[in-house]
Structure formats: structure tokens, C-alpha cells
Design a protein around this motif. Structure first.
Motif, short mmCIF file in Angstrom:
data_model
loop_
_atom_site.label_atom_id
_atom_site.label_comp_id
_atom_site.label_asym_id
_atom_site.label_seq_id
_atom_site.Cartn_x
_atom_site.Cartn_y
_atom_site.Cartn_z
N GLN A 4 0.83 -1.21 0.00
CA GLN A 4 0.00 0.00 0.00
C GLN A 4 0.86 1.26 0.00
O GLN A 4 0.56 2.22 -0.71
N ALA B 40 2.44 1.82 -3.43
CA ALA B 40 1.41 2.31 -4.36
C ALA B 40 1.12 3.80 -4.12
O ALA B 40 0.97 4.57 -5.06
N ARG C 176 1.78 6.77 -6.73
CA ARG C 176 0.62 7.60 -7.08
C ARG C 176 0.98 9.09 -6.95
O ARG C 176 0.57 9.91 -7.76
#
Length: 156
Positions: free
Chosen positions: A9, A12, A16
């Protein structure tokens, strides 16, 4: 198992952040930063606050409107996400006092981001700034306290 999921997570989220920046979604990218962000930048004597980091990011965003982060490596361990690759973009507006040259740059970068509660709370950056300014056509002359910009010309 929990730390593996958390690492995925966090990786990511960091990717992002850079993707939002590259896709010109600055507001979205900045929303991923903690208000208490501390940014350690190579060449800076003191860390930048979230506002100072956002200001620098905006300057890069404006000076290199087609700028892209290309990561050859992005790994994560718990709350730490190191990335390594290069930045490329065309210099079309003033950047740190250097007028637009129209030249495209590509230089190595390494970042380490720390994530807590789905926000980037700390950032460390190393970039090959010497290569960048050389590609822009800036001649550097050593001085007693800093490098002096000389010989900048717009165009090729």
C-alpha cells in the motif's frame, strides 16, 4: 503478513504521488503529503516544510511542463519506500533563477519516502543536479560559498 500488505500500500501511494505530479494533477499529488512533511533535499542546509516542498514542486512543475519521473526501482519495507530512476523534461520556464532554455534534460534521481497513515511524512532526495545544469547549458564556476550561474542562453 500485515507488514507485507502495508508495504504494498505504501509503495502504491508513493508511486501515485509521482504519477499525479507527472500527469499535471498537482493538487492530487500534494494531497498525499502530510501537513507535517519534512523534506531533506541534497544541497539544502535545512529540511523543507510541506509548504516549501510544495513550492519547489510547483516550480519544477511549471519549469518542466512535460516532466516525468521514470523509476527503474521502487521497493518498500514497512513505511519506507525508496525509488531510483531518472527525471526527464523540457525546460520551458524559469527554474531556480535559470531562464527557460528549451532544452530537454534527463538526470538520475533517488528518493526515499516515509509513509504514515496514508500520507508521505518524510522525503529524502538526491538528484544529479550537476548533470541537469550542464544539460541546460549553464557554466558553473566555483565560488567561496556557492556555484555561480554563467553563460545561460535561451534556445538550443
Amino acid at each position: 503478513m500485515f507488514h507485507d500488505l502495508l508495504s504494498v500500500q505504501n509503495r502504491a501511494l508513493v508511486l501515485r504521488f509521482y504519477k499525479a505530479f507527472d500527469d499535471r494533477r498537482l493538487k492530487e499529488g500534494l494531497s498525499l503529503l502530510s501537513p507535517g512533511l519534512v523534506a531533506h533535499m541534497a544541497g539544502k542546509d535545512t529540511p523543507l516544510s510541506q509548504a516549501e516542498f510544495a513550492s519547489l514542486g510547483t516550480e519544477v512543475f511549471n519549469a518542466f511542463p512535460d516532466g516525468r519521473h521514470v523509476f527503474e526501482m521502487a521497493i518498500a519495507h514497512k513505511d519506507i519506500v525508496p525509488t531510483s530512476g531518472y527525471f526527464t523534461g523540457t525546460h520551458l520556464d524559469t527554474f531556480q533563477g535559470i531562464p527557460a532554455t528549451g532544452k530537454t534534460v534527463r538526470f538520475s534521481i533517488m528518493h526515499i519516502d516515509q509513509v504514515r497513515h496514508s500520507k508521505i511524512v518524510a522525503h529524502w532526495r538526491q538528484g544529479d543536479r550537476l548533470s541537469m545544469v550542464q544539460q541546460l547549458g549553464v557554466k558553473l564556476e566555483p565560488g567561496p560559498t556557492k556555484m555561480v550561474k554563467m553563460g545561460v542562453k535561451a534556445g538550443k
